[in-house]
Write a protein that holds these residues in place. Structure first.
Motif, short mmCIF file in Angstrom:
data_model
loop_
_atom_site.label_atom_id
_atom_site.label_comp_id
_atom_site.label_asym_id
_atom_site.label_seq_id
_atom_site.Cartn_x
_atom_site.Cartn_y
_atom_site.Cartn_z
N ARG A 168 -77.83 -47.48 -10.78
CA ARG A 168 -77.97 -48.27 -9.55
C ARG A 168 -79.01 -49.38 -9.71
NH1 ARG A 168 -75.90 -45.65 -4.91
NH2 ARG A 168 -75.38 -43.46 -5.24
N LEU A 169 -80.02 -49.12 -10.55
CA LEU A 169 -81.12 -50.07 -10.71
C LEU A 169 -80.93 -51.02 -11.88
CD1 LEU A 169 -84.22 -47.72 -10.19
CD2 LEU A 169 -83.34 -49.41 -8.59
N LEU A 170 -80.06 -50.68 -12.81
CA LEU A 170 -79.97 -51.42 -14.06
C LEU A 170 -79.35 -52.80 -13.85
CD1 LEU A 170 -80.59 -50.96 -17.10
CD2 LEU A 170 -78.16 -50.43 -17.38
N PRO A 171 -80.07 -53.90 -14.15
CA PRO A 171 -79.47 -55.23 -14.01
C PRO A 171 -78.46 -55.49 -15.12
CG PRO A 171 -81.67 -55.39 -14.96
CD PRO A 171 -81.47 -53.95 -14.60
N GLU A 172 -77.47 -56.34 -14.84
CA GLU A 172 -76.43 -56.63 -15.83
C GLU A 172 -77.02 -57.16 -17.12
OE1 GLU A 172 -73.43 -59.18 -14.31
OE2 GLU A 172 -72.87 -57.85 -12.65
N GLU A 173 -78.08 -57.94 -17.02
CA GLU A 173 -78.68 -58.56 -18.20
C GLU A 173 -79.30 -57.55 -19.16
OE1 GLU A 173 -78.25 -61.45 -14.98
OE2 GLU A 173 -79.10 -59.44 -15.10
N ALA A 174 -79.46 -56.30 -18.70
CA ALA A 174 -80.03 -55.26 -19.57
C ALA A 174 -78.99 -54.18 -19.86
CB ALA A 174 -81.27 -54.65 -18.92
N ALA A 175 -77.71 -54.56 -19.80
CA ALA A 175 -76.64 -53.58 -19.96
C ALA A 175 -76.65 -52.90 -21.33
CB ALA A 175 -75.28 -54.24 -19.73
N ARG A 176 -77.30 -53.53 -22.32
CA ARG A 176 -77.31 -52.92 -23.64
C ARG A 176 -78.26 -51.74 -23.73
NH1 ARG A 176 -80.02 -57.73 -27.31
NH2 ARG A 176 -82.12 -57.72 -26.42
N LEU A 177 -79.05 -51.50 -22.70
CA LEU A 177 -79.91 -50.32 -22.67
C LEU A 177 -79.06 -49.09 -22.40
CD1 LEU A 177 -82.83 -49.20 -22.69
CD2 LEU A 177 -82.85 -49.51 -20.22
N ASP A 178 -79.07 -48.15 -23.33
CA ASP A 178 -78.27 -46.93 -23.22
C ASP A 178 -79.04 -45.88 -22.43
OD1 ASP A 178 -76.64 -44.75 -23.48
OD2 ASP A 178 -76.70 -44.66 -25.67
N LEU A 179 -78.59 -45.62 -21.22
CA LEU A 179 -79.30 -44.68 -20.36
C LEU A 179 -79.16 -43.24 -20.81
CD1 LEU A 179 -78.51 -46.19 -16.83
CD2 LEU A 179 -80.53 -46.54 -18.27
N ASP A 180 -78.22 -42.97 -21.72
CA ASP A 180 -78.02 -41.61 -22.21
C ASP A 180 -78.82 -41.34 -23.49
OD1 ASP A 180 -76.21 -40.91 -20.17
OD2 ASP A 180 -74.59 -41.93 -21.24
N SER A 181 -79.44 -42.37 -24.04
CA SER A 181 -80.20 -42.20 -25.28
C SER A 181 -81.60 -41.67 -24.98
CB SER A 181 -80.30 -43.53 -26.02
OG SER A 181 -81.05 -44.46 -25.25
N PRO A 182 -82.26 -41.04 -25.97
CA PRO A 182 -83.65 -40.59 -25.76
C PRO A 182 -84.55 -41.78 -25.45
CG PRO A 182 -82.71 -39.60 -27.74
CD PRO A 182 -81.74 -40.65 -27.29
N PHE A 183 -85.59 -41.53 -24.67
CA PHE A 183 -86.51 -42.60 -24.28
C PHE A 183 -87.29 -43.11 -25.48
CE2 PHE A 183 -90.73 -43.98 -22.71
CZ PHE A 183 -90.31 -45.06 -21.94
N ASP A 184 -87.32 -44.44 -25.64
CA ASP A 184 -88.08 -45.09 -26.72
C ASP A 184 -88.98 -46.13 -26.06
OD1 ASP A 184 -89.00 -46.81 -28.76
OD2 ASP A 184 -87.23 -46.44 -30.00
N PHE A 185 -90.26 -45.79 -25.90
CA PHE A 185 -91.16 -46.63 -25.13
C PHE A 185 -91.24 -48.06 -25.67
CE2 PHE A 185 -95.55 -48.27 -24.51
CZ PHE A 185 -95.47 -48.50 -23.15
N GLN A 186 -91.45 -48.22 -26.96
CA GLN A 186 -91.61 -49.56 -27.52
C GLN A 186 -90.33 -50.37 -27.40
OE1 GLN A 186 -94.37 -51.01 -28.30
NE2 GLN A 186 -95.60 -49.15 -28.01
#
Length: 309
Positions: A168-186
């Protein structure tokens, strides 16, 4: 800006029956609103089982969070002095409030400094909170909320992890961020910085906006280029780089851009048709299917019906 202090003591409830956090809704305020005078993002967060686990009941949570974001030590929170938020963490505060501060800090680290936020419980809905924080660039602010929640979740015990509704929060411009992947801070902080660079104002416009901020003049960015509104209501003026709305140029160029005109009318609360900008015939067919029903194709910049189908 904060929730009431939780009662001291250990966690209650059973981790085995943990219900995950859920993002229930979002709203973007692009000007003065009931929560403040500056643009803000609000998302409603259901803590689920984590309502029973304030920060002081999660072993090592505060230390790991501060190790990742040492700049949180500058947050005054309700104490209005550096270290105030860390004191709240150690005394115990709920994770919606933590996500608010992390979203603010991430935006500052990415290059858009913001400081104002608040988190309030929703009346009649135990465990549900309105999390609000300011932003300078809307898409950066939305992604900061996503990364903040993922960061907070990554510091929880495995049996309490899990979050739903992040898309719901993810902007289209950041669609390449995989929400199912482990968190990678950097990597995720790097994505925030990429968006800041992509949508940064040009040097002329930025210098005008910086001077407006110095004088206490509110501003709103109106497009992805350099169209900016200074002030509100009848006092507002628009600038595009070094051109101002004292000339007809801005109005003429805005009216020539159908998508921008539609977005500005929509922001003003006027009814506008559904639509989307496409670049290829394949994209146009896919968009028509999503819109369902008769559609009209128009050139982005045109008049007198020329090019319409």
């Amino acid at each position: 800006m904060t929730n009431p202090d939780p009662k001291a003591g250990g966690p209650v409830g059973s981790p085995a029956a943990a219900a995950p956090m859920r993002v229930l809704e979002k709203q973007i305020y692009r000007g003065p609103n009931i929560y403040g005078y500056e643009p803000m993002i609000r998302f409603q967060l259901d803590l689920g089982a984590l309502e029973q686990f304030p920060s002081n009941t999660l072993p090592g949570f505060t230390d790991r969070l501060v190790a990742l974001l040492p700049s949180l030590q500058a947050h005054g929170c309700c104490y209005r002095a550096p270290g105030g938020f860390i004191r709240r963490l150690r005394d115990g505060t709920w994770l919606g409030h933590v996500a608010e501060h992390v979203a603010l800090d991430l935006q500052t680290l990415a290059g858009t400094r913001v400081t104002y936020g608040k988190t309030r419980s929703v009346k009649g809905q135990p465990g549900v909170y309105n999390v609000l924080y300011s932003y300078k660039e809307e898409r950066v602010g939305l992604l900061a909320g996503v990364v903040a929640l993922r960061l907070v979740q990554s510091l929880l015990p495995p049996e309490l992890q899990g979050i739903q509704g992040l898309a719901r929060l993810l902007p289209e411009e950041a669609a390449r961020l995989d929400l199912d992947s482990p968190f990678d801070f950097q990597a995720e902080l790097g994505e925030l910085r990429r968006l800041v660079r992509k949508f940064a104002l040009g040097p002329t416009t930025q210098s005008l906006v910086s001077e407006a901020e110095r004088r206490g003049i509110p501003y709103l960015r109106l497009d992805d280029q350099s169209l900016v509104q200074l002030g509100y209501g009848k006092y507002q003026q628009q600038v595009r780089a070094s051109i101002t709305s004292k000339t007809p140029h801005i109005a003429t160029s805005t009216a020539s851009d159908k998508d921008l005109t539609k977005r500005l009318l929509d922001r003003a609360g006027l009814p506008v048709p559904q639509g989307v900008v496409v670049q290829t015939a394949e994209d146009a067919v896919a968009a028509a299917r999503r819109l369902r029903g008769p559609v009209v194709t128009k050139p982005l910049d045109g008049n007198h019906g020329r090019g319409s189908r």
